[in-house]
Scaffold this motif. Structure first.
Motif: not given
Length: 243
Positions: A179-206
């Motif tokens: 029916c001409n509908v597009r479906i896209t699955n986006i699979m990210p690795g580690a993205v710095y978002t609020p879900m991660w909580g507080e993280l050390p700068e070394e980890m956030k940098s990568v």
């Protein structure tokens, strides 16, 4: 041309970045008039991102709902269709997780994760797809995770939910191709978002940033309608951040 775009989990992280990028496209792309249906459980987050979107010239409507509640997602879709007559794009971004060793996970952790990531995503998608199928047009994005195909020890229920989302995507695509509908699955690795909580700068940098996922999504959306990006895997250059 007006485009009705529903974004779940729009108040923070990747969802917020997607909303802002679509609103900027209203300035950058001639004839593109996004009407952004912003969805989140937290009204204050939605109001903040809506203010920025409107400043860029986009229309932004707010729905403070929990997608785990089917009656609320039914109302979201029915209200949108009654108001605008169509839905052009659904971005299934809302997601939750509890991250613990296997023997520390409880029934409440299971219900919390599965009710949003699987139940909520399924029934919202089912209702939106029915409208797109009737119109023979539309684009549905899923922001899943590399956890949809890669297991992590502290993420048993989360991985289970994301593997389940990928199963839904593969099944939905069988219908969508007819029916001409597009479906896209986006699979990210580690993205710095609020879900991660507080993280050390070394980890956030990568770690990646939400804007990097959003830009890939918009590139896929603005391709000609004859072309569908079915799957995108986006990782930090150093690979996965393991348990």
């Amino acid at each position: 041309m007006k485009k009705i775009i529903i974004i779940t989990g729009a108040g923070k992280g990747i969802g917020r970045a997607i909303a802002l990028d679509f609103s900027r496209a209203a300035i950058e792309k001639s004839g593109f008039e996004p009407i952004l249906i912003l969805v989140s459980r937290t009204a204050s987050d939605l109001e903040s991102v809506a203010t920025e979107c409107r400043a860029n010239g986009a229309v932004a409507e707010l729905f403070t709902i929990d997608i785990a509640d089917k009656s609320q997602t039914d109302r979201l879709v029915e209200t949108t269709l009654k108001r605008y007559g169509t839905i052009d794009c659904l971005i299934n971004n809302a997601g939750v997780g509890r991250f613990k060793p296997l023997d520390e996970l409880h029934e409440e952790d299971f219900d919390y994760t599965i009710s949003t990531n699987l139940k909520g995503t399924f029934f919202l998608t089912q209702k939106v797809f029915a409208a797109m199928e009737k119109n023979r047009s539309g684009h549905i994005f899923f922001i899943t995770s590399i956890a949809a195909e890669t297991a992590f020890k502290s993420s048993a229920i989360y991985c289970m939910s994301k593997f389940g989302q990928k199963g839904l995507i593969e099944t939905l695509r069988l219908y969508a191709r007819e029916c001409n509908v597009r479906i896209t699955n986006i699979m990210p690795g580690a993205v710095y978002t609020p879900m991660w909580g507080e993280l050390p700068e070394e980890m956030k940098s990568v770690m990646m940033r939400p804007e990097e996922i959003s830009s890939a999504l918009l590139n896929a959306y603005f391709l000609p309608g004859r072309t569908s990006v079915e799957e995108l895997v986006i990782r930090p250059v150093g690979g996965d951040i393991n348990d």
